[in-house]
Write a protein that holds these residues in place. Structure first.
Motif, PDB file in Angstrom:
ATOM      1  N   LEU A 194       0.293  -1.092  -0.215  1.00 11.00           N
ATOM      2  CA  LEU A 194       0.402   0.265  -0.273  1.00 11.00           C
ATOM      3  C   LEU A 194       0.535   1.281   0.018  1.00 11.00           C
ATOM      4  O   LEU A 194       0.908   2.256  -0.558  1.00 11.00           O
ATOM      5  CB  LEU A 194      -1.134   0.179   1.110  1.00 11.00           C
ATOM      6  N   SER A 195       1.838   1.353   0.334  1.00 15.39           N
ATOM      7  CA  SER A 195       2.344   2.284   0.827  1.00 15.39           C
ATOM      8  C   SER A 195       3.369   2.574  -1.317  1.00 15.39           C
ATOM      9  O   SER A 195       3.420   4.041  -1.061  1.00 15.39           O
ATOM     10  CB  SER A 195       3.966   2.335   1.624  1.00 15.39           C
ATOM     11  N   THR A 196       3.861   1.491  -1.671  1.00 12.00           N
ATOM     12  CA  THR A 196       4.026   2.152  -2.675  1.00 12.00           C
ATOM     13  C   THR A 196       3.023   2.795  -3.682  1.00 12.00           C
ATOM     14  O   THR A 196       3.475   3.213  -4.900  1.00 12.00           O
ATOM     15  CB  THR A 196       4.327   1.224  -3.689  1.00 12.00           C
ATOM     16  N   MET A 197       1.955   2.732  -3.305  1.00 12.29           N
ATOM     17  CA  MET A 197       0.271   3.213  -4.218  1.00 12.29           C
ATOM     18  C   MET A 197       0.697   2.147  -5.735  1.00 12.29           C
ATOM     19  O   MET A 197       0.170   2.982  -7.119  1.00 12.29           O
ATOM     20  CB  MET A 197       1.075   4.481  -4.586  1.00 12.29           C
ATOM     21  N   ASP A 198       1.460   0.902  -5.960  1.00  9.59           N
ATOM     22  CA  ASP A 198       1.368   0.183  -6.775  1.00  9.59           C
ATOM     23  C   ASP A 198       0.021  -0.211  -7.223  1.00  9.59           C
ATOM     24  O   ASP A 198       0.247  -1.051  -6.110  1.00  9.59           O
ATOM     25  CB  ASP A 198       2.140  -0.139  -7.237  1.00  9.59           C
TER      26      ASP A 198
END
Length: 182
Positions: free
Chosen positions: A110-114
């Motif tokens: 989730l932190s990568t927003m990928d």
């Protein structure tokens, strides 16, 4: 095999090859079976050198298989696994077995927003935890919930999307009711 001209030559060839392979498989027996049988019937020399060699080879192959399995199924830090997903490198999520590991992996994705990384970890979690736990964790992570609903809509899996949203809403309502009674 002549089909009376109803099939094409490729079908006839495939049926002929399939029959030949089937006959070979029916008649094939592992060499170690016949060697052990001959030895046990008194036709051998008493000690089966070939059997011992095969047993040794089997034990070596077992060790190699165990070593390769443990080498490829180490639990990598979530950052490394998510980076492998992002770079299109081979990865395995099966080594993340504990609930905490799965959550750390999902939060890292989730932190990568990928979307691809999030979806891969999200689907792994969905397939490996109870539905109630999955719903509870999705309530805490609205971006993951939205991505999962979008995934289900793209796949035209409306029944599962409705089920997910209904379960999500019921769980949310019960939590809200529980908080109001305090």
């Amino acid at each position: 095999v002549d089909t009376g001209g109803t099939g094409n030559s490729g079908e006839r060839l495939a049926k002929g090859v399939g029959k030949a392979i089937g006959e070979k498989l029916d008649s094939w027996k592992p060499p170690s079976v016949s060697i052990k049988w001959n030895t046990s019937q008194g036709h051998g020399s008493g000690s089966c050198v070939q059997c011992a060699a095969k047993d040794n080879e089997i034990s070596q192959l077992k060790k190699r298989l165990e070593n390769s399995y443990s080498r490829y199924n180490l639990t990598l830090p979530p950052d490394d696994t998510v980076n492998r997903i992002l770079l299109g490198q081979p990865y395995s999520l099966e080594c993340y077995r504990s609930h905490e590991d799965k959550l750390a992996l999902l939060d890292t994705a989730l932190s990568t927003m990928d979307g691809s990384a999030i979806l891969a970890t999200l689907l792994h979690m969905k397939n490996t935890v109870k539905k109630s736990i999955f719903i509870k964790e999705m309530q805490i992570r609205p971006h993951a919930s939205h991505l999962y609903i979008s995934y289900l809509k793209k796949r035209r899996n409306y029944a599962e999307a409705i089920d997910f949203l209904g379960s999500w809403l019921m769980s949310w309502l019960s939590q809200a009711e529980h908080q109001n009674t305090k």
